[in-house]
Scaffold this motif. Structure first.
Motif, PDB file in Angstrom:
ATOM      1  N   THR A  58       0.802  -1.218   0.000  1.00  0.00           N
ATOM      2  CA  THR A  58       0.000   0.000   0.000  1.00  0.00           C
ATOM      3  C   THR A  58       0.838   1.273   0.000  1.00  0.00           C
ATOM      4  O   THR A  58       0.332   2.352  -0.301  1.00  0.00           O
ATOM      5  N   ALA A  59       2.118   1.143   0.334  1.00  0.00           N
ATOM      6  CA  ALA A  59       2.987   2.327   0.378  1.00  0.00           C
ATOM      7  C   ALA A  59       3.808   2.506  -0.883  1.00  0.00           C
ATOM      8  O   ALA A  59       4.315   3.603  -1.142  1.00  0.00           O
ATOM      9  N   MET A  60       3.938   1.437  -1.669  1.00  0.00           N
ATOM     10  CA  MET A  60       4.796   1.485  -2.852  1.00  0.00           C
ATOM     11  C   MET A  60       3.981   1.617  -4.126  1.00  0.00           C
ATOM     12  O   MET A  60       2.864   1.105  -4.212  1.00  0.00           O
ATOM     13  N   PRO A  61       4.527   2.278  -5.150  1.00  0.00           N
ATOM     14  CA  PRO A  61       3.897   2.223  -6.468  1.00  0.00           C
ATOM     15  C   PRO A  61       3.896   0.783  -6.981  1.00  0.00           C
ATOM     16  O   PRO A  61       4.769  -0.012  -6.642  1.00  0.00           O
ATOM     17  N   GLY A  62       2.932   0.453  -7.795  1.00  0.00           N
ATOM     18  CA  GLY A  62       2.837  -0.895  -8.341  1.00  0.00           C
ATOM     19  C   GLY A  62       2.070  -1.821  -7.425  1.00  0.00           C
ATOM     20  O   GLY A  62       1.831  -1.529  -6.254  1.00  0.00           O
ATOM     21  N   SER A  63       1.670  -2.975  -7.979  1.00  0.00           N
ATOM     22  CA  SER A  63       0.872  -3.936  -7.233  1.00  0.00           C
ATOM     23  C   SER A  63       1.635  -5.229  -7.002  1.00  0.00           C
ATOM     24  O   SER A  63       2.081  -5.872  -7.960  1.00  0.00           O
ATOM     25  N   ALA A  64       1.751  -5.622  -5.757  1.00  0.00           N
ATOM     26  CA  ALA A  64       2.388  -6.894  -5.433  1.00  0.00           C
ATOM     27  C   ALA A  64       1.527  -8.077  -5.848  1.00  0.00           C
ATOM     28  O   ALA A  64       1.973  -9.223  -5.779  1.00  0.00           O
ATOM     29  N   GLU A  65       0.304  -7.802  -6.287  1.00  0.00           N
ATOM     30  CA  GLU A  65      -0.544  -8.865  -6.842  1.00  0.00           C
ATOM     31  C   GLU A  65      -0.304  -9.047  -8.335  1.00  0.00           C
ATOM     32  O   GLU A  65      -0.940  -9.895  -8.962  1.00  0.00           O
ATOM     33  N   ARG A  66       0.595  -8.266  -8.902  1.00  0.00           N
ATOM     34  CA  ARG A  66       0.901  -8.361 -10.330  1.00  0.00           C
ATOM     35  C   ARG A  66       2.419  -8.444 -10.531  1.00  0.00           C
ATOM     36  O   ARG A  66       2.994  -7.723 -11.335  1.00  0.00           O
ATOM     37  N   ILE A  67       3.080  -9.333  -9.777  1.00  0.00           N
ATOM     38  CA  ILE A  67       4.526  -9.519  -9.911  1.00  0.00           C
ATOM     39  C   ILE A  67       4.801 -10.485 -11.052  1.00  0.00           C
ATOM     40  O   ILE A  67       4.315 -11.620 -11.065  1.00  0.00           O
ATOM     41  N   VAL A  68       5.592 -10.020 -12.015  1.00  0.00           N
ATOM     42  CA  VAL A  68       6.006 -10.837 -13.159  1.00  0.00           C
ATOM     43  C   VAL A  68       7.500 -11.094 -13.010  1.00  0.00           C
ATOM     44  O   VAL A  68       8.305 -10.176 -13.080  1.00  0.00           O
ATOM     45  N   VAL A  69       7.887 -12.351 -12.805  1.00  0.00           N
ATOM     46  CA  VAL A  69       9.284 -12.696 -12.558  1.00  0.00           C
ATOM     47  C   VAL A  69       9.963 -13.048 -13.871  1.00  0.00           C
ATOM     48  O   VAL A  69       9.505 -13.932 -14.604  1.00  0.00           O
ATOM     49  N   ASN A  70      11.062 -12.370 -14.169  1.00  0.00           N
ATOM     50  CA  ASN A  70      11.815 -12.590 -15.401  1.00  0.00           C
ATOM     51  C   ASN A  70      13.209 -13.095 -15.072  1.00  0.00           C
ATOM     52  O   ASN A  70      13.883 -12.557 -14.186  1.00  0.00           O
ATOM     53  N   GLY A  71      13.661 -14.143 -15.780  1.00  0.00           N
ATOM     54  CA  GLY A  71      15.013 -14.640 -15.574  1.00  0.00           C
ATOM     55  C   GLY A  71      15.451 -15.546 -16.701  1.00  0.00           C
ATOM     56  O   GLY A  71      14.620 -16.115 -17.423  1.00  0.00           O
ATOM     57  N   THR A  72      16.768 -15.672 -16.861  1.00  0.00           N
ATOM     58  CA  THR A  72      17.355 -16.471 -17.924  1.00  0.00           C
ATOM     59  C   THR A  72      18.361 -17.449 -17.340  1.00  0.00           C
ATOM     60  O   THR A  72      19.143 -17.095 -16.451  1.00  0.00           O
ATOM     61  N   SER A  73      18.381 -18.679 -17.858  1.00  0.00           N
ATOM     62  CA  SER A  73      19.316 -19.718 -17.438  1.00  0.00           C
ATOM     63  C   SER A  73      19.076 -20.064 -15.973  1.00  0.00           C
ATOM     64  O   SER A  73      17.979 -20.477 -15.600  1.00  0.00           O
ATOM     65  N   GLY A  74      20.075 -19.860 -15.096  1.00  0.00           N
ATOM     66  CA  GLY A  74      19.827 -20.066 -13.680  1.00  0.00           C
ATOM     67  C   GLY A  74      18.729 -19.145 -13.184  1.00  0.00           C
ATOM     68  O   GLY A  74      17.944 -19.508 -12.303  1.00  0.00           O
ATOM     69  N   GLY A  75      18.654 -17.943 -13.761  1.00  0.00           N
ATOM     70  CA  GLY A  75      17.570 -17.029 -13.422  1.00  0.00           C
ATOM     71  C   GLY A  75      16.225 -17.553 -13.886  1.00  0.00           C
ATOM     72  O   GLY A  75      15.199 -17.350 -13.220  1.00  0.00           O
ATOM     73  N   GLY A  76      16.206 -18.233 -15.040  1.00  0.00           N
ATOM     74  CA  GLY A  76      14.969 -18.858 -15.500  1.00  0.00           C
ATOM     75  C   GLY A  76      14.540 -19.967 -14.563  1.00  0.00           C
ATOM     76  O   GLY A  76      13.347 -20.178 -14.311  1.00  0.00           O
ATOM     77  N   ALA A  77      15.530 -20.699 -14.031  1.00  0.00           N
ATOM     78  CA  ALA A  77      15.229 -21.747 -13.061  1.00  0.00           C
ATOM     79  C   ALA A  77      14.717 -21.141 -11.758  1.00  0.00           C
ATOM     80  O   ALA A  77      13.768 -21.655 -11.154  1.00  0.00           O
ATOM     81  N   LEU A  78      15.349 -20.043 -11.308  1.00  0.00           N
ATOM     82  CA  LEU A  78      14.897 -19.380 -10.093  1.00  0.00           C
ATOM     83  C   LEU A  78      13.482 -18.842 -10.270  1.00  0.00           C
ATOM     84  O   LEU A  78      12.633 -18.974  -9.372  1.00  0.00           O
TER      85      LEU A  78
END
Length: 594
Positions: free
Chosen positions: A229-249
């Motif tokens: 409620t204090a930050m811009p953006g919605s924690a209900e709309r988190i899109v996680v992006n990653g590649t390789s080990g980041g894709g696995a994470l």
């Protein structure tokens, strides 16, 4: 009822919806987890100024204990920078190096320089591996509904020191840069650092052992939820992006939402939403996963790799079979493993070792035809023609002897799988045997494989698969039958053993289809030229997700003519995210926390 949406002909591959309902819940080893969690946290804990200075009154989120209060978001603590996106200036508020845990693990000032060797000096030893940079474009300054683009940067499962993908004065092209595209779309862009393999602690230990990377990513999600409620953006709309080990994470984060198995580890680092009794009062599930070439299912990755590149003699054909007996032994285990998953193909048939090559071939065909359909200018060389592939500034020609395309109908006539796999193994040399658990096996003590991801924090390397453990032949490395006198089965049967728990806690296949809260939206890409892990790994991930009734939107594909890489299809990926957000509608007011 599962709703499946995807682009480029996915309707033809609609999946069954309830194949994996019988899959058991993840193993509950909380007592062992407590011990392992403690071993991953150094005794010297430093609370950075960014944590201590945060004003509790600025957060209206849950405040279960003093640690949560200390993790309140300081809304005025930003620096204003300007960047250019597609030729237009964009003002961005930069919230710099927010420490997302109350008890960060202190790191040594000197860290490994990565694959190139050497070392590097890090300035933030207190929380540089457990911080996030938050970038808010001007269109999202007052928008608490904007999606949060959550970027993890740990390629190769390596520890990821805090980075700033958005830099003052930089120019971005939204058609090629996911950073620029996210800012242009009005998303809050978050760079997330995390502990993982290779990290050296202030006391000389290795505090990045699994599941540290997953725990840190969950802690970052919890920080965003605490301060939603204090930050811009919605924690209900988190899109996680990653590649390789980041894709696995990204994949394990998306698969294991709100699993209680991580609570002891989260408590040890002072993550938000863990009360004094170790119970969770916040959620760590995410809205969407945007994963490229995920290096996942590490406990079975060696057998999958050897099966794929030995089933049709690829290692022999390409002269890359240094350990034929070992390769054969590992490959022989694949059939039983694949059968144990109980997966099905899109047409409802069972996915087994006997049908896997056909499944991979169908995905290659779909990849090629999707590529041809996307643009009339796209072409694939005829049989006897050449692929021109540029790598590290050098262009090499490869004869096309494996895929036959009808240029009139722009469809694939046939694929020769033996020659296709030989092409994959020729344009990029195959990995060692074993490919992932190689240190201490067959005398190999210099491999860059993932063995430093597992074991106690006091030990740099440890084998983490049955084959690697039982065949370890380097005396004194502290791992394997030769040093312990115990076989893998005997060693993992001991209650004090944690390595098998570590493998489990970073494997999304162990959580998909269980009571964990799987992300509803998944976009997964694995290049048709990617030899860094077996194609079977991403095929299995796709089929498992398709059978999870929590997954509403699944877009998986082998990406045509792409190597081991990520974010090569920015417009397509960003359009998918936008559609997922549009379909979901306004973020909910909040679901009950666990």
């Amino acid at each position: 009822m599962q709703r499946l949406t995807a682009s480029h002909g996915r309707d033809a591959l609609a999946h069954p919806t309830s194949v994996r309902a019988e899959r058991p819940a993840p193993r509950k080893r909380l007592l062992r987890s407590v011990a392992l969690a403690g071993s991953l946290v150094l005794t010297s804990v430093v609370v950075p100024a960014t944590v201590a200075a945060a004003a509790p009154a600025q957060s209206r989120g849950p405040a279960a204990d003093p640690q949560d209060a200390a993790l309140a978001f300081a809304s005025s603590g930003y620096t204003t920078i300007t960047v250019t996106v597609d030729g237009r200036p964009v003002t961005v508020r930069w919230y710099k190096e927010i420490c997302y845990v109350a008890n960060p693990v202190a790191a040594a000032a000197q860290q490994s320089g990565g694959p190139t060797g050497g070392s590097t000096t890090i300035p933030n030893t207190a929380c540089g591996y457990q911080s996030m940079n938050v970038f808010v474009p001007e269109s999202a300054f007052g928008d608490q509904r904007a999606p949060i683009y959550f970027a993890v940067n740990n390629s190769g499962w390596m520890a990821s020191y805090i980075r700033a993908s958005v830099t003052a004065g930089a120019s971005y092209n939204s058609s090629t840069s996911n950073v620029g595209a996210a800012l242009k779309a009005g998303y809050v862009f978050v760079d997330v650092a995390n502990r993982s393999r290779g990290l050296v602690g202030a006391d000389g230990s290795s505090p990045g052992k699994a599941p540290a990377a997953v725990v840190d990513a969950k802690a970052a999600v919890r920080y965003l939820r605490l301060n939603d409620t204090a930050m811009p953006g919605s924690a209900e709309r988190i899109v996680v992006n990653g590649t390789s080990g980041g894709g696995a994470l990204a994949s394990i984060l998306g698969a294991s939402g709100n699993s209680a198995e991580y609570a002891p580890y989260l408590a040890a680092i002072g993550a938000a939403g863990i009360d004094a009794k170790g119970r969770s009062t916040l959620r760590d599930d995410v809205f969407a996963v945007n994963a490229y070439c995920p290096i996942t299912d590490l406990g079975n990755a060696d057998i999958a790799y050897e099966w794929l590149y030995n089933a049709l003699g690829t290692r022999v054909t390409t002269g890359q079979n240094p350990s034929p007996e070992g390769a054969a032994e590992m490959a022989a285990r694949f059939a039983a493993y694949e059968k144990s998953l109980g997966l099905r193909n899109p047409d409802g048939s069972r996915l087994t070792a006997a049908t896997m090559l056909d499944a991979v071939e169908q995905e290659v065909v779909r990849s090629a035809e999707t590529y041809l359909e996307a643009d009339p200018a796209h072409t694939i060389p005829p049989l006897g023609g050449t692929f021109e592939i540029t790598s590290r500034g050098t262009t090499t020609s490869y004869v096309n002897d494996w895929i036959d395309v009808d240029t009139a109908t722009r469809t694939v006539r046939s694929v020769d799988m033996a020659k296709y796999l030989a092409f994959v193994a020729t344009q990029a040399t195959l990995k060692t045997t074993p490919a992932f658990d190689a240190v201490g096996v067959d005398g190999n003590t210099t491999s860059r494989t993932e063995t430093n991801l597992f074991g106690p924090s006091t030990q740099t390397y440890m084998n983490y698969t049955e084959y690697g453990w039982n065949h370890n032949d380097v005396a004194g490395d502290g791992s394997g039958l030769d040093d312990t006198g115990l076989t893998w089965d005997q060693y993992t049967a001991r209650r004090s053993t944690t390595v098998d728990d570590q493998v489990h806690l970073i494997n999304p296949m162990d959580f998909i289809g269980t009571r964990a809260d799987t992300a509803p939206n998944w976009y997964v890409r694995h290049g048709t030229r990617d030899r860094d892990t077996s194609f079977t790994v991403s095929v299995n991930l796709d089929r498992a997700l398709a059978a999870d009734q929590q997954v509403e939107n699944l877009d998986y594909r082998l990406a045509w003519n792409q190597p081991h890489a990520g974010n090569f299809d920015v417009p397509e990926a960003m359009a998918w995210i936008a559609e997922a957000v549009r379909t979901a509608g306004d973020p909910p007011a909040g679901r009950r926390s666990r």
